[in-house]
Design a protein around this motif. Structure first.
Motif, PDB file in Angstrom:
ATOM      1  N   ASP A  63       0.812  -1.214   0.000  1.00 17.10           N
ATOM      2  CA  ASP A  63       0.000   0.000   0.000  1.00 17.10           C
ATOM      3  C   ASP A  63       0.847   1.266   0.000  1.00 17.10           C
ATOM      4  OD1 ASP A  63      -2.707  -1.243   0.333  1.00 17.10           O
ATOM      5  OD2 ASP A  63      -1.741  -2.019   2.145  1.00 17.10           O
ATOM      6  N   ARG A  64       2.055   1.170   0.527  1.00 15.65           N
ATOM      7  CA  ARG A  64       2.993   2.289   0.520  1.00 15.65           C
ATOM      8  C   ARG A  64       4.292   1.825  -0.141  1.00 15.65           C
ATOM      9  NH1 ARG A  64      -1.158   3.927   1.707  1.00 15.65           N
ATOM     10  NH2 ARG A  64      -1.807   5.245   3.467  1.00 15.65           N
ATOM     11  N   VAL A  65       4.814   2.648  -1.022  1.00 14.44           N
ATOM     12  CA  VAL A  65       6.010   2.289  -1.799  1.00 14.44           C
ATOM     13  C   VAL A  65       7.110   3.290  -1.482  1.00 14.44           C
ATOM     14  CG1 VAL A  65       6.964   2.044  -4.131  1.00 14.44           C
ATOM     15  CG2 VAL A  65       4.629   1.260  -3.633  1.00 14.44           C
ATOM     16  N   VAL A  66       8.285   2.784  -1.113  1.00 13.87           N
ATOM     17  CA  VAL A  66       9.413   3.647  -0.787  1.00 13.87           C
ATOM     18  C   VAL A  66      10.425   3.645  -1.921  1.00 13.87           C
ATOM     19  CG1 VAL A  66       9.110   3.205   1.677  1.00 13.87           C
ATOM     20  CG2 VAL A  66      10.768   1.853   0.389  1.00 13.87           C
ATOM     21  N   GLU A  67      11.323   4.608  -1.875  1.00 11.69           N
ATOM     22  CA  GLU A  67      12.362   4.723  -2.900  1.00 11.69           C
ATOM     23  C   GLU A  67      13.397   3.614  -2.773  1.00 11.69           C
ATOM     24  OE1 GLU A  67      16.321   5.787  -4.244  1.00 11.69           O
ATOM     25  OE2 GLU A  67      15.689   5.938  -2.148  1.00 11.69           O
ATOM     26  N   GLY A  68      13.605   3.126  -1.578  1.00  9.42           N
ATOM     27  CA  GLY A  68      14.514   2.008  -1.353  1.00  9.42           C
ATOM     28  C   GLY A  68      15.803   2.360  -0.645  1.00  9.42           C
ATOM     29  N   GLN A  69      16.228   3.635  -0.735  1.00 10.92           N
ATOM     30  CA  GLN A  69      17.438   4.116  -0.050  1.00 10.92           C
ATOM     31  C   GLN A  69      18.665   3.264  -0.390  1.00 10.92           C
ATOM     32  OE1 GLN A  69      14.384   3.576   1.903  1.00 10.92           O
ATOM     33  NE2 GLN A  69      13.987   5.574   0.983  1.00 10.92           N
ATOM     34  N   LEU A  70      18.791   2.895  -1.657  1.00 13.49           N
ATOM     35  CA  LEU A  70      19.880   2.015  -2.073  1.00 13.49           C
ATOM     36  C   LEU A  70      21.237   2.709  -2.044  1.00 13.49           C
ATOM     37  CD1 LEU A  70      18.070   0.285  -5.074  1.00 13.49           C
ATOM     38  CD2 LEU A  70      18.249  -0.511  -2.711  1.00 13.49           C
ATOM     39  N   ARG A  71      21.253   4.027  -2.119  1.00 18.40           N
ATOM     40  CA  ARG A  71      22.515   4.780  -2.063  1.00 18.40           C
ATOM     41  C   ARG A  71      22.987   5.022  -0.634  1.00 18.40           C
ATOM     42  NH1 ARG A  71      21.648   9.637  -3.134  1.00 18.40           N
ATOM     43  NH2 ARG A  71      23.806  10.254  -3.453  1.00 18.40           N
ATOM     44  N   TRP A  72      22.186   4.616   0.355  1.00 20.27           N
ATOM     45  CA  TRP A  72      22.503   4.950   1.744  1.00 20.27           C
ATOM     46  C   TRP A  72      23.533   3.968   2.318  1.00 20.27           C
ATOM     47  CZ3 TRP A  72      17.888   7.146   4.994  1.00 20.27           C
ATOM     48  CH2 TRP A  72      17.237   8.140   4.251  1.00 20.27           C
ATOM     49  N   ASP A  73      24.733   4.012   1.784  1.00 22.06           N
ATOM     50  CA  ASP A  73      25.791   3.137   2.298  1.00 22.06           C
ATOM     51  C   ASP A  73      26.038   3.352   3.786  1.00 22.06           C
ATOM     52  OD1 ASP A  73      26.083   2.164  -0.213  1.00 22.06           O
ATOM     53  OD2 ASP A  73      28.208   2.604  -0.407  1.00 22.06           O
ATOM     54  N   ASP A  74      25.803   4.564   4.259  1.00 23.75           N
ATOM     55  CA  ASP A  74      25.994   4.875   5.679  1.00 23.75           C
ATOM     56  C   ASP A  74      24.703   4.714   6.471  1.00 23.75           C
ATOM     57  OD1 ASP A  74      28.859   5.865   5.655  1.00 23.75           O
ATOM     58  OD2 ASP A  74      27.968   7.150   4.126  1.00 23.75           O
ATOM     59  N   MET A  75      23.773   3.968   5.926  1.00 21.27           N
ATOM     60  CA  MET A  75      22.487   3.702   6.549  1.00 21.27           C
ATOM     61  C   MET A  75      21.831   5.014   7.001  1.00 21.27           C
ATOM     62  SD  MET A  75      24.198   0.772   6.409  1.00 21.27           S
ATOM     63  CE  MET A  75      25.284   0.496   7.795  1.00 21.27           C
ATOM     64  N   LEU A  76      21.333   5.086   8.219  1.00 22.80           N
ATOM     65  CA  LEU A  76      20.593   6.265   8.654  1.00 22.80           C
ATOM     66  C   LEU A  76      21.458   7.518   8.738  1.00 22.80           C
ATOM     67  CD1 LEU A  76      18.218   4.884  11.441  1.00 22.80           C
ATOM     68  CD2 LEU A  76      17.745   5.300   9.023  1.00 22.80           C
ATOM     69  N   ALA A  77      22.751   7.366   8.744  1.00 18.84           N
ATOM     70  CA  ALA A  77      23.637   8.532   8.777  1.00 18.84           C
ATOM     71  C   ALA A  77      23.765   9.202   7.413  1.00 18.84           C
ATOM     72  CB  ALA A  77      25.026   8.118   9.274  1.00 18.84           C
ATOM     73  N   HIS A  78      23.205   8.600   6.378  1.00 21.25           N
ATOM     74  CA  HIS A  78      23.408   9.078   5.011  1.00 21.25           C
ATOM     75  C   HIS A  78      23.122  10.565   4.803  1.00 21.25           C
ATOM     76  CE1 HIS A  78      23.242   9.122   0.573  1.00 21.25           C
ATOM     77  NE2 HIS A  78      22.140   9.831   0.738  1.00 21.25           N
TER      78      HIS A  78
END
Length: 334
Positions: A63-78
């Motif tokens: 029901d909700r679609v996210v971008e995926g955050q695939l570039r976030w090598d630093d996870m939440l610190a990105h």
């Protein structure tokens, strides 16, 4: 009757082909520099990978679609790691697991960047309805960073919140925003700072015209932290019922909840894929153990990010969440 919504907290694993391709290009590995100005070949690889994970969610029926955050090598610190006024230093363990990120050291004002908004703009081109944004919550982002500029932990928390609000204000139209706050569990704020968290969270939430979910995980919030968090102006708070169902249930029973709720019922770190029927039984168990279970919306999600999983297992978890909600809706109609 609550409206069940199948979703995820984002931060997906890369498709297998993308891991290989990105590794081959300039030695890219987890923790390498991702500055937001990658060359055209890297950008193309990320664009193709983003398209794939968006299609996986859409095809599964989330029901909700996210971008995926695939570039976030630093996870939440990105969002800080790519900022011009932040220096990234040594590799730091990402909470208590085998993932790592580069330490972001804030050295000047956290001005507007726009990195996350650009990713969402790209995802919005493929999502007709139900786009969901993902950001680190202000407390977790401040906790993962080192401050060498603001000089006071309260001022730094609010500076991070203002920064995230500026980023969120640039988002395209989104239906939901998930603010991921594992540090509220893993590194709970000290007395005094805990009372500042609701204002910081509200600052970010007020920047979007969307439903906002604050999602802590890897356990349950301390009672005082949870009670404070309920003062934030958000639609829902999330609960990690995989890591600690008893303490999370206690918080709900003792202090109540927001109008909506997010239930982390699928294990984002375990390759065992839950059956839709079992997921729905867990939803029922939560509601059956509450004195009042009248939520406008219930988000059914993995408890954590899924980048820990093999890509095929990530796909299966997405399908399981969507199938559980579809099954529940079918049973209601029957």
């Amino acid at each position: 009757m609550t409206d069940l919504v199948a979703t995820t907290p984002g931060l997906f694993p890369l498709p297998d082909w993308a891991k290989s391709e990105l590794s081959d290009r300039k030695g890219h590995q987890k923790g390498d520099l991702i500055s937001g100005d990658e060359g055209p070949e890297l950008q193309d690889a990320y664009d193709r990978a983003r398209t794939e994970v968006v299609d996986v969610q859409t095809d599964a029926g989330l029901d909700r679609v996210v971008e995926g955050q695939l570039r976030w090598d630093d996870m939440l610190a990105h969002p800080l790691a790519v900022h011009d006024n932040v220096e990234t230093r040594g590799i730091v363990r990402y909470y208590d697991n085998n993932n790592f990120y580069r330490e972001p050291v804030v050295q000047d004002d956290l001005t507007f960047d726009g990195d996350v908004a650009a990713e969402l703009d790209a995802a919005a081109e493929r999502v007709d309805d139900g786009l969901q944004a993902v950001l680190p919550g202000p407390y977790s982002l401040a906790d993962l960073a080192t401050d060498e500029h603001y000089g006071d932990e309260t001022e730094f928390l609010h500076a991070v919140a203002d920064f995230l609000a500026g980023e969120a204000d640039a988002f395209p139209d989104v239906e939901t925003l998930f603010l991921l706050e594992p540090s509220l569990v893993e590194s709970a704020p000290d007395e005094g700072l805990d009372s500042e968290v609701p204002e910081a969270v509200t600052t970010v939430a007020d920047a979007v015209d969307a439903d906002v979910v604050v999602h802590p995980y890897w356990g349950a919030l301390d009672e005082k932290v949870y009670a404070h968090l309920l003062d934030a102006d958000v639609n829902a708070v999330g609960f990690d019922f995989v890591s600690d169902h008893d303490a999370n249930l206690y918080n709900l029973q003792e202090y109540g909840a927001t109008d909506d709720i997010a239930l982390g019922l699928l294990d984002g770190q375990n390759t065992l894929v839950e059956e839709p029927e079992a997921i729905n039984e867990r939803v029922d168990w939560v509601f059956d153990n509450l004195p009042v279970a009248e939520f406008d919306t219930t988000y059914v999600t993995t408890n954590t990010e899924t980048f820990y999983l093999p890509y095929s297992k990530f796909e299966a978890k997405v399908e399981a969440a969507a199938d559980a909600v579809a099954l529940a809706e079918t049973e209601v109609q029957a």
